[in-house]
Motif scaffolding. Structure first.
Motif, short mmCIF file in Angstrom:
data_model
loop_
_atom_site.label_atom_id
_atom_site.label_comp_id
_atom_site.label_asym_id
_atom_site.label_seq_id
_atom_site.Cartn_x
_atom_site.Cartn_y
_atom_site.Cartn_z
N ALA A 300 35.44 60.93 9.93
CA ALA A 300 35.42 59.49 9.69
C ALA A 300 34.03 58.89 9.77
CB ALA A 300 36.35 58.79 10.69
N SER A 301 33.05 59.60 10.34
CA SER A 301 31.69 59.06 10.42
C SER A 301 31.05 58.91 9.05
CB SER A 301 30.82 59.94 11.31
OG SER A 301 30.64 61.22 10.72
N ARG A 359 34.76 65.58 -1.88
CA ARG A 359 34.95 65.41 -0.43
C ARG A 359 36.39 64.98 -0.13
NH1 ARG A 359 30.69 64.98 3.17
NH2 ARG A 359 32.11 63.81 4.49
N ALA A 360 36.89 64.01 -0.91
CA ALA A 360 38.23 63.49 -0.65
C ALA A 360 39.29 64.57 -0.82
CB ALA A 360 38.52 62.32 -1.59
N LEU A 361 39.06 65.51 -1.74
CA LEU A 361 40.04 66.57 -1.95
C LEU A 361 40.08 67.55 -0.79
CD1 LEU A 361 39.39 67.31 -5.74
CD2 LEU A 361 41.39 66.20 -4.74
N ARG A 362 39.08 67.50 0.10
CA ARG A 362 39.04 68.42 1.24
C ARG A 362 39.33 67.73 2.56
NH1 ARG A 362 33.27 70.65 1.04
NH2 ARG A 362 32.83 68.69 -0.04
N THR A 363 39.71 66.47 2.54
CA THR A 363 39.97 65.74 3.78
C THR A 363 41.47 65.52 3.97
OG1 THR A 363 39.65 63.65 2.61
CG2 THR A 363 37.76 64.57 3.77
N VAL A 374 39.07 56.31 0.89
CA VAL A 374 39.53 56.46 -0.49
C VAL A 374 39.89 55.11 -1.09
CG1 VAL A 374 41.28 57.52 -1.96
CG2 VAL A 374 40.32 58.82 -0.07
N PHE A 375 40.53 54.27 -0.30
CA PHE A 375 40.89 52.93 -0.75
C PHE A 375 39.66 52.10 -1.08
CE2 PHE A 375 41.20 48.54 0.90
CZ PHE A 375 41.99 47.98 -0.09
N ARG A 376 38.62 52.17 -0.24
CA ARG A 376 37.42 51.38 -0.46
C ARG A 376 36.73 51.78 -1.77
NH1 ARG A 376 35.41 47.91 -0.07
NH2 ARG A 376 33.36 48.16 0.87
N VAL A 377 36.60 53.08 -2.01
CA VAL A 377 35.94 53.53 -3.23
C VAL A 377 36.75 53.14 -4.46
CG1 VAL A 377 35.19 55.57 -4.52
CG2 VAL A 377 34.74 55.42 -2.07
N ARG A 464 44.27 65.54 -9.33
CA ARG A 464 44.47 66.28 -8.07
C ARG A 464 44.43 65.35 -6.88
NH1 ARG A 464 40.31 70.90 -7.42
NH2 ARG A 464 41.34 70.91 -5.38
N LEU A 465 43.52 64.37 -6.91
CA LEU A 465 43.46 63.41 -5.82
C LEU A 465 44.73 62.57 -5.77
CD1 LEU A 465 41.90 62.08 -3.54
CD2 LEU A 465 40.84 60.56 -5.22
#
Length: 735
Positions: A300-301, A359-363, A374-377, A464-465
């Protein structure tokens, strides 16, 4: 402090700043006697005399103070773990904010005067000529250096040009010390497959160094590894710098924004506003963000890096004119006036978006903090008209050119240096396509392979996301449902034994378990809106989302319960497919696992008295051993007495238990035992509390302990007779 600096500025005295304190690429360039591309270092490098200790920069008091001020951010010691202080409350953060507000003003065409300055304003310091000739950084000739030497006495006659050198120095020092830790040459080298292969070999050799005598390639380490790692506080301060830069650049009057307005009548400060971001910040910030996206931990950092990136992507948020308030947030459309900024920063939008996708696909998107990122982007990129601007920029870059221009683009050539670093800033290139191409090629190299943001490759990543978002929503709902089944009062009731206790475990641990239902609701909202924004950006249809949902197997059966994990039937029973393993790992589905062993040998539960359970087990084992023959004879009878004994003495649940594994069937057959007595139920708190309540109620009616015990036994006898009759009748119906 600043008044003292101004007072010293009136004296012609230089302070030595060690080159070893500079960022890695700058230090390496100076040590190789190559002049860095920033005019900040021009005529400041002092080579050691015979017996000298090292290279130094000869700085005036203002430069000296600002260099050490910027250095303190990247050399600070971390705070103790128990001490939590907000960065915005720190004196350093406040000082940076005030310095930027003062030296990068949004109002007026000149800098504000420092009141009661003891030293008064001082002219731009005279540069020193280096003792050894340098090769110009990034060029193949020395015309830039010669041009400066021949024009160093030609100072702009405008008095305001003497004052903005402090603003230029402040910005360049901050950018150099905070962002210039990764060289463009190194970044472009790392884009080649050969370099990536070498680094991969290096990492593999390091991981196998303990198991093989082969030594790791130190050359690969020094060639491709840049060790500087920014901290979260560092990133937050850089974000503050970007906010001030946007406000500073956007404070230009509308008639001064266009390149055609560039004239001699424009003040040096307004000229600086136009050139500050593209000239000094863009390249170094891009490399800084690329390194953070590729090396920051998957936790989260990363939110600090994300917000810094999003702040740079939205200069309209810091424009002096504010959009009219509207009840519908989505009605706010990004104005066409920002199209040149989007086009000139195309890689900031497209390539970094692809980096964020990876990055999002690995979190773990079930985590509320990751779902929020993800929501912010998605929310930022889904702003009306922004996606169209990005597509237009990509079309301008991808359109064929009749004549391939020389890659030494005019937009990125260094200006000649006079009294102000920007007094001879070249006019901007008016060809939009050429401007976009020069931006991409200058950062990625001439041989770069550009991946369009709205092309098929990125669209596949977005699908995929979207699939992962759907999975995360199902997982959050499953965890929420399970948390709802075990309300806060249930642990006490299960301690008493009045609630069914699941001893087989449930879904994997997640931070939702600790944060409660509110976080589950927030996660679901973030993911729902993120999916909606992604569908808007990439025009995903409802049919495509429905196919993703069906492909995941997240549909429910008629009763609303989860189906079994995806599996196939083999010779030895059910075999999990890769999809089934994924469903179990992420908590989407699970098997109804039951205890298949000896019920008397189950681990002692939290609602049982350990010593009493062990004592009752010994007693029941002794009885079963002593009267095994008699119990078997009674259970073999065909009359009512036989049925009554079978109801009490046969191990309950054996016939109705689902043995899913063939191994379990074999072990169950080997464990087949005759009738036996179980007294373990007397060791639970529930049974003992029920008995105490019964004796207490009986005492209220003046019934003694012995008559109460007889009444309880009589009541249980009647209950056992009724259950025996019902059991026998159900068996007859089954036959």
């Amino acid at each position: 402090m600043m008044k003292l600096v101004y007072k010293l500025q009136a004296e012609d005295y230089k302070f030595d700043f060690p080159v070893s304190y500079l960022p890695g690429p700058v230090k390496a360039s100076i040590q190789e006697r190559v002049l860095p591309d920033s005019p900040l270092y021009h005529n400041k490098v002092q080579f050691p005399t015979t017996g000298g200790l090292g290279l130094n920069l000869a700085l005036n008091p203002f430069e000296y103070y600002m260099f050490f001020f910027a250095l303190s951010l990247i050399t600070q010691k971390p705070l103790p773990g128990a001490l939590h202080i907000r960065t915005s409350d720190c004196a350093y953060f406040i000082l940076v904010d005030r310095y930027l507000s003062w030296f990068l003003p949004t109002e007026g065409s000149v800098l504000p005067q420092l009141s009661s300055s003891p030293g008064g304003p001082s002219p731009s310091p005279a540069p020193r000529t280096p003792a050894i000739p340098f090769a110009s950084y990034g060029l193949h000739h020395t015309s830039l250096l010669k041009r400066h030497v021949s024009h160093q006495t030609s100072v702009n006659a405008d008095p305001a040009s003497h004052e903005i050198w402090r603003s230029e120095t402040l910005l360049q020092v901050f950018v150099e010390m905070w962002l210039h830790h990764y060289s463009l040459e190194m970044y472009q080298k790392m884009q080649s497959p050969h370099a990536k292969l070498e680094v991969l070999h290096y990492r593999l050799s390091v991981s196998s160094a303990l198991h093989s005598p082969a030594q790791p390639s130190l050359q690969a380490l020094h060639a491709y590894q840049e060790s500087f790692t920014p901290t979260e506080e560092h990133v937050l301060v850089v974000r503050l710098l970007l906010k001030h830069l946007h406000a500073f650049s956007n404070s230009l009057k509308p008639e001064q924004v266009s390149p055609s307005a560039h004239s001699h009548a424009t003040s040096p400060l307004e000229e600086f506003k136009r050139a500050a971001v593209p000239r000094f910040v863009q390249q170094k910030l891009y490399l800084f963000l690329q390194h953070c996206f590729g090396h920051w931990p998957l936790d989260a950092s990363f939110r600090a890096v994300l917000e810094m990136w999003l702040s740079y992507l939205q200069p309209w948020r810091y424009a002096p004119e504010k959009p009219a308030p509207s009840s519908d947030c989505q009605a706010r459309c990004v104005s066409e006036r920002w199209a040149p900024f989007v086009q000139e920063n195309l890689l900031m939008y497209t390539k970094l978006f692809v980096g964020f996708l990876s990055r999002a696909l690995r979190t773990d998107l079930v985590s509320p903090k990751n779902a929020l990122m993800v929501f912010r982007v998605a929310k930022v990129f889904a702003q009306p008209n922004l996606a169209e601007m990005i597509q237009k920029g990509e079309q301008l870059f991808l359109e064929p050119e009749l004549v391939i221009p020389h890659r030494q683009h005019r937009l990125f050539t260094a200006p000649t240096f006079t009294g102000s670093f920007l007094s001879s800033w070249p006019p901007a290139v008016t060809d939009t396509s050429f401007r976009v191409k020069s931006h991409v090629y200058s950062l990625e190299g001439q041989d770069c392979k550009y991946t369009p943001m709205f092309g098929p490759e990125v669209r596949t990543l977005v699908l995929r996301l979207a699939q992962l978002i759907t999975q995360a929503k199902q997982t959050a709902k499953s965890i929420s449902d399970q948390c709802g089944e075990s309300t806060p009062g249930h642990p006490f009731l299960s301690w008493l034994g009045f609630c069914s206790t699941d001893t087989n475990g449930s879904y994997p641990a997640n931070d939702l378990d600790e944060m409660g239902q509110d976080s589950v609701r927030k996660t679901d909202e973030y993911l729902e809106k993120a999916l909606e924004y992604l569908c808007q950006m990439f025009r995903l249809s409802e049919a495509q989302l429905a196919q993703l949902t069906l492909a995941l197997g997240t549909t429910q059966d008629e009763n609303g319960k989860k189906q079994l994990p995806d599996c196939i039937v083999g010779e030895d029973g059910l075999i999990l497919t890769p999809l089934g393993r994924y469903q179990i790992i992420n908590g989407l589905r699970r098997f109804d696992i039951e205890y298949q062993g000896d019920l008397e040998l189950q681990p002692i539960r939290s609602y049982e008295i350990a010593s009493l359970v062990r004592m009752l087990f010994r007693l029941s084992s002794a009885i079963n051993c002593r009267f095994a023959g008699q119990m078997a004879a009674l259970c073999s009878r065909a009359d009512f007495l036989g049925s009554f004994c079978r109801y009490h003495l046969t191990e309950p649940g054996v016939t109705g238990r689902h043995l899913l594994s063939p191994v379990a069937r074999e072990s169950a057959a080997s464990r087949a035992r005759g009738p036996r007595l179980s007294l373990r139920f007397l060791g639970s708190y529930r049974t003992l509390l029920s008995l105490l309540l019964a004796f207490f109620v009986a005492s209220l009616f003046c019934i003694g302990p012995l008559p109460c015990a007889l009444l309880l036994m009589l009541g249980y006898l009647l209950y056992a007779v009724a259950m025996t009759l019902l059991t026998e009748r159900s068996k007859l119906h089954q036959l």
